[in-house]
Design a protein around this motif. Structure first.
Motif, short mmCIF file in Angstrom:
data_model
loop_
_atom_site.label_atom_id
_atom_site.label_comp_id
_atom_site.label_asym_id
_atom_site.label_seq_id
_atom_site.Cartn_x
_atom_site.Cartn_y
_atom_site.Cartn_z
N SER A 1 0.87 -1.18 0.00
CA SER A 1 0.00 0.00 0.00
C SER A 1 0.90 1.22 0.00
O SER A 1 2.02 1.18 0.51
N ALA A 2 0.40 2.30 -0.58
CA ALA A 2 1.20 3.52 -0.70
C ALA A 2 0.34 4.75 -0.42
O ALA A 2 -0.89 4.70 -0.46
N HIS A 3 1.02 5.84 -0.13
CA HIS A 3 0.34 7.13 0.00
C HIS A 3 1.34 8.21 -0.39
O HIS A 3 2.53 7.95 -0.59
N ASN A 4 0.84 9.43 -0.55
CA ASN A 4 1.72 10.54 -0.90
C ASN A 4 2.50 10.25 -2.18
O ASN A 4 3.64 10.68 -2.35
N ALA A 5 1.85 9.52 -3.09
CA ALA A 5 2.47 9.17 -4.36
C ALA A 5 1.92 10.00 -5.50
O ALA A 5 2.60 10.23 -6.49
N ASN A 6 0.70 10.46 -5.35
CA ASN A 6 0.05 11.32 -6.34
C ASN A 6 -0.55 12.49 -5.56
O ASN A 6 -1.07 12.31 -4.46
N ASN A 7 -0.47 13.70 -6.14
CA ASN A 7 -0.93 14.89 -5.41
C ASN A 7 -0.25 14.97 -4.04
O ASN A 7 -0.88 15.00 -2.99
N LYS A 8 1.06 14.99 -4.08
CA LYS A 8 1.88 14.92 -2.87
C LYS A 8 1.52 16.02 -1.87
O LYS A 8 1.26 17.15 -2.23
N GLY A 9 1.51 15.61 -0.60
CA GLY A 9 1.27 16.55 0.49
C GLY A 9 -0.19 16.80 0.78
O GLY A 9 -0.50 17.55 1.72
N THR A 10 -1.10 16.20 0.00
CA THR A 10 -2.52 16.47 0.18
C THR A 10 -3.25 15.35 0.90
O THR A 10 -4.47 15.42 1.07
N GLY A 11 -2.54 14.31 1.32
CA GLY A 11 -3.18 13.25 2.09
C GLY A 11 -3.83 12.17 1.26
O GLY A 11 -4.71 11.45 1.75
N TRP A 12 -3.38 12.00 0.01
CA TRP A 12 -4.01 10.98 -0.85
C TRP A 12 -3.43 9.61 -0.55
O TRP A 12 -2.21 9.42 -0.48
N PHE A 13 -4.34 8.66 -0.41
CA PHE A 13 -3.96 7.27 -0.19
C PHE A 13 -4.00 6.50 -1.52
O PHE A 13 -4.82 6.79 -2.39
N GLY A 14 -3.13 5.50 -1.61
CA GLY A 14 -3.15 4.59 -2.75
C GLY A 14 -1.93 4.76 -3.63
O GLY A 14 -1.18 5.72 -3.50
N PRO A 15 -1.73 3.73 -4.48
CA PRO A 15 -2.54 2.53 -4.68
C PRO A 15 -2.25 1.44 -3.65
O PRO A 15 -1.35 1.57 -2.82
N MET A 16 -3.03 0.34 -3.74
CA MET A 16 -2.86 -0.78 -2.83
C MET A 16 -3.25 -2.06 -3.56
O MET A 16 -4.21 -2.06 -4.34
N GLY A 17 -2.52 -3.13 -3.32
CA GLY A 17 -2.86 -4.40 -3.96
C GLY A 17 -2.36 -5.58 -3.14
O GLY A 17 -1.33 -5.49 -2.47
N THR A 18 -3.09 -6.69 -3.22
CA THR A 18 -2.74 -7.91 -2.48
C THR A 18 -2.82 -9.11 -3.41
O THR A 18 -3.81 -9.29 -4.13
N HIS A 19 -1.81 -9.94 -3.38
CA HIS A 19 -1.78 -11.18 -4.15
C HIS A 19 -2.78 -12.17 -3.55
O HIS A 19 -3.00 -12.19 -2.33
N PRO A 20 -3.38 -13.05 -4.39
CA PRO A 20 -4.31 -14.05 -3.85
C PRO A 20 -3.74 -14.89 -2.72
O PRO A 20 -4.48 -15.35 -1.85
N ASP A 21 -2.42 -15.08 -2.69
CA ASP A 21 -1.80 -15.88 -1.63
C ASP A 21 -2.05 -15.30 -0.24
O ASP A 21 -1.99 -16.04 0.76
N LEU A 22 -2.29 -13.99 -0.15
CA LEU A 22 -2.48 -13.35 1.15
C LEU A 22 -3.90 -12.84 1.36
O LEU A 22 -4.18 -12.22 2.40
N ARG A 23 -4.77 -13.06 0.41
CA ARG A 23 -6.13 -12.58 0.59
C ARG A 23 -6.86 -13.40 1.65
O ARG A 23 -6.60 -14.58 1.83
N GLY A 24 -7.75 -12.73 2.37
CA GLY A 24 -8.48 -13.39 3.45
C GLY A 24 -7.77 -13.35 4.78
O GLY A 24 -8.25 -13.91 5.76
N LYS A 25 -6.64 -12.66 4.84
CA LYS A 25 -5.88 -12.57 6.09
C LYS A 25 -5.92 -11.16 6.70
O LYS A 25 -5.15 -10.85 7.61
N GLY A 26 -6.78 -10.30 6.16
CA GLY A 26 -6.87 -8.94 6.70
C GLY A 26 -5.72 -8.04 6.28
O GLY A 26 -5.48 -7.00 6.90
N MET A 27 -5.02 -8.44 5.22
CA MET A 27 -3.83 -7.69 4.82
C MET A 27 -4.17 -6.29 4.34
O MET A 27 -3.44 -5.33 4.62
N GLY A 28 -5.29 -6.14 3.61
CA GLY A 28 -5.66 -4.82 3.12
C GLY A 28 -5.87 -3.84 4.26
O GLY A 28 -5.41 -2.70 4.20
N ALA A 29 -6.54 -4.29 5.32
CA ALA A 29 -6.79 -3.41 6.46
C ALA A 29 -5.50 -3.02 7.15
O ALA A 29 -5.30 -1.85 7.54
N ILE A 30 -4.60 -3.98 7.30
CA ILE A 30 -3.32 -3.69 7.96
C ILE A 30 -2.53 -2.65 7.17
O ILE A 30 -2.03 -1.66 7.71
#
Length: 301
Positions: free
Chosen positions: A224-253
């Motif tokens: 997951s990333a932030h401050n990558a687009n429109n720097k300094g304005t509090g923008w979140f993203g992007p974020m991605g999870t491989h199927p191997d880790l899905r269902g483990k709450g990884m996105g929330a973490i």
């Protein structure tokens, strides 16, 4: 008679920023952020970026860029504005006609408004900008989709360390990325999320990389990333999870690690832009829909 339309010059930045801030009712932009949207675009197209002057004043502006995505050549209006007192005089149309000629000459297939992958300011037209909507429809653009930006109050507890510690028993390590991880993250996204590569590069370009990763047996499987687009304005993203880790709450973490970063930066809110899964962010971050955008396109072929 002097042509009122001239190609953008770097020396226009201070005046152009003032003009945009005076012309936009719901958005603001700094000179630094404007440079990010213009020369900072990975496919900066100065020959499709124009200002319209009356006397010595900027009264109109339009920027065009292009992207080749999965076999389609997309063109975009990335930024545009006409000062309120000069609207309905053909200024936006004159600017667009110049830009569309560049697009046609470059064999573009379709033109979209604002939602520019890799580097963008907003993901569509905020319908409160009614004059912009009406102009787009008169020029032959058709609304094809909607999207939204969410807003998160950062004054919350984002700590997920107990869950992160528990994952170690499954050979899963969650941590902030360091510069040496850059290629591994780029390799991870290259097949499914290639369009995010520029934002990943921008996140790694920060003094402290604004990107967090999860590794399974030492291999990057989520980020997951932030401050990558429109720097300094509090923008979140992007974020991605491989199927191997899905269902483990990884996105929330990973989401909450980025939100904690922005809280530590002294920001009060974070923007989650161009959102698909609204319910995910509402559940895990108490996010609320803040702005809605209409997406428009016009076929050139």
């Amino acid at each position: 008679m002097t042509n009122p339309i001239t190609q953008f010059q770097a020396t226009d930045i201070p005046e152009l920023a003032r003009f945009l801030n005076a012309s936009w009712e719901y958005d603001t932009i700094t000179e630094t952020l404007l440079e990010e949207k213009l020369q900072g675009d990975p496919y900066w197209l100065p020959e499709a970026t124009f200002v319209y002057r009356k006397g010595n004043r900027i009264v109109g502006f339009m920027q065009g860029v292009m992207r080749d995505i999965r076999g389609t050549r997309y063109a975009y209006i990335k930024l545009m504005a006409v000062t309120a007192e000069e609207r309905r005089q053909g200024i936006a149309t004159a600017l667009y006609d110049r830009i569309e000629k560049v697009f046609v000459d470059a064999a573009a297939d379709v033109v979209r408004i604002y939602d520019v992958p890799l580097n963008y300011f907003m993901p569509g037209i905020d319908p409160r900008y009614t004059p912009a909507l009406c102009w787009a429809m008169r020029k032959g653009f058709v609304r094809f989709s909607d999207t939204a930006n969410l807003l998160v109050d950062l004054n919350q507890d984002w700590n997920m360390s107990p869950r992160e510690l528990a994952l170690r028993d499954e050979n899963i390590e969650v941590r902030r990325a360091n510069p040496d991880d850059k290629q591994a993250v780029l390799d991870f996204i290259k097949d499914e999320w290639q369009l995010w590569s520029n934002e990943v590069e921008m996140a790694f370009a920060n003094a402290v990389p604004s990107i967090h990763i999860a590794l399974l047996k030492g291999e990057v499987k989520a980020f997951s990333a932030h401050n990558a687009n429109n720097k300094g304005t509090g923008w979140f993203g992007p974020m991605g999870t491989h199927p191997d880790l899905r269902g483990k709450g990884m996105g929330a973490i990973l989401l909450k690690r980025c939100l904690q970063d922005m809280k530590n930066m002294g920001l009060s809110h974070s923007v989650i832009p161009w959102v698909g899964p609204i319910d995910f962010y509402a559940w895990h971050a108490n996010a609320r829909v803040d702005r809605v955008f209409w997406r428009f396109e016009k076929k050139l072929k």
